[in-house]
Design an enzyme around this catalytic site. Structure first.
Site, PDB file in Angstrom:
ATOM      1  N   ASP A  74      -1.466  65.419  69.211  1.00 58.84           N
ATOM      2  CA  ASP A  74      -0.806  64.565  68.217  1.00 58.84           C
ATOM      3  C   ASP A  74      -1.204  64.850  66.964  1.00 58.84           C
ATOM      4  O   ASP A  74      -2.386  65.537  66.602  1.00 58.84           O
ATOM      5  CB  ASP A  74      -1.532  63.004  68.441  1.00 58.84           C
ATOM      6  N   THR A  75      -0.341  64.838  66.029  1.00 53.00           N
ATOM      7  CA  THR A  75      -0.527  65.353  64.753  1.00 53.00           C
ATOM      8  C   THR A  75      -0.197  64.040  63.661  1.00 53.00           C
ATOM      9  O   THR A  75       1.004  63.399  63.776  1.00 53.00           O
ATOM     10  CB  THR A  75       0.449  66.501  64.166  1.00 53.00           C
TER      11      THR A  75
END
Length: 195
Positions: A74-75
């Site tokens: 996840d970013t």
């Protein structure tokens, strides 16, 4: 040298491209994890939780006999403690870009590996300084369509690179998957050759 099968729990074409760039073989799993931050959760705890949840959801899809390792990631873009997810529409994208204009923000990219009875993760933190953007710059970039589906409403690997004055950290992490941290974790799971 490789043992087991690597699965990517993500539909992101950028993450697939980055794993291919690293020379890794993998299969893709479709997972649907709600990406909603709890009000009491720090941005770093949030990105780690989402990456872990994606990896665990992917592992749950595999038969126990498959013995795979699942990678979740996840970013998120963070400014003033606010987490900028993907814009919901053009107005939301423009509002994000206005806030990022002329300022330095953080990009937190978490990667998590899960196998039967084992899991481990890491977080890469980068700092990105945007140029000062005019309303014309913002409108043109939003009209290009590139901001949609991207955390913080920009793509460092696309035209969005022209908005960035300075990057301190990981280009691949800002793109969506920090390769150094990812390969380091894969070595621990014996899915990448040791240096």
């Amino acid at each position: 040298m490789e043992q087991g099968v690597l699965y990517l729990a993500s539909q992101s074409p950028r993450r697939r491209e980055l794993l291919q760039q690293a020379g890794l073989d993998f299969a893709v799993l479709e997972v649907d994890i709600p990406e909603l931050r709890d009000a009491t959760e720090s941005p770093q705890d949030y990105v780690q939780r989402v990456a872990r949840a994606k990896a665990r959801a992917g592992l749950a899809q595999l038969a126990a006999s498959e013995g795979g390792v699942v990678l979740g990631a996840d970013t998120e873009v963070v400014l003033d403690g606010d987490v900028f997810g993907k814009p919901v529409d053009a107005d939301d994208a423009a509002a994000m870009l206005r806030r990022l204009s002329g300022r330095t923000h953080e990009v937190m990219s978490a990667v998590w590996l899960v196998a039967e009875g084992r899991e481990q993760g890491d977080v890469c933190l980068s700092r990105v300084r945007f140029a000062t953007l005019s309303e014309v710059d913002i409108a043109a970039y939003v009209a290009s369509g590139e901001p949609f589906g991207k955390a913080g409403a920009y793509a460092i690997q696309g035209h969005g690179a022209t908005l960035i004055e300075h990057l301190d950290g990981s280009y691949s992490g800002v793109m969506g998957l920090p390769l150094f941290e990812t390969v380091r974790l894969l070595r621990r799971f014996e899915l990448a050759a040791a240096r």
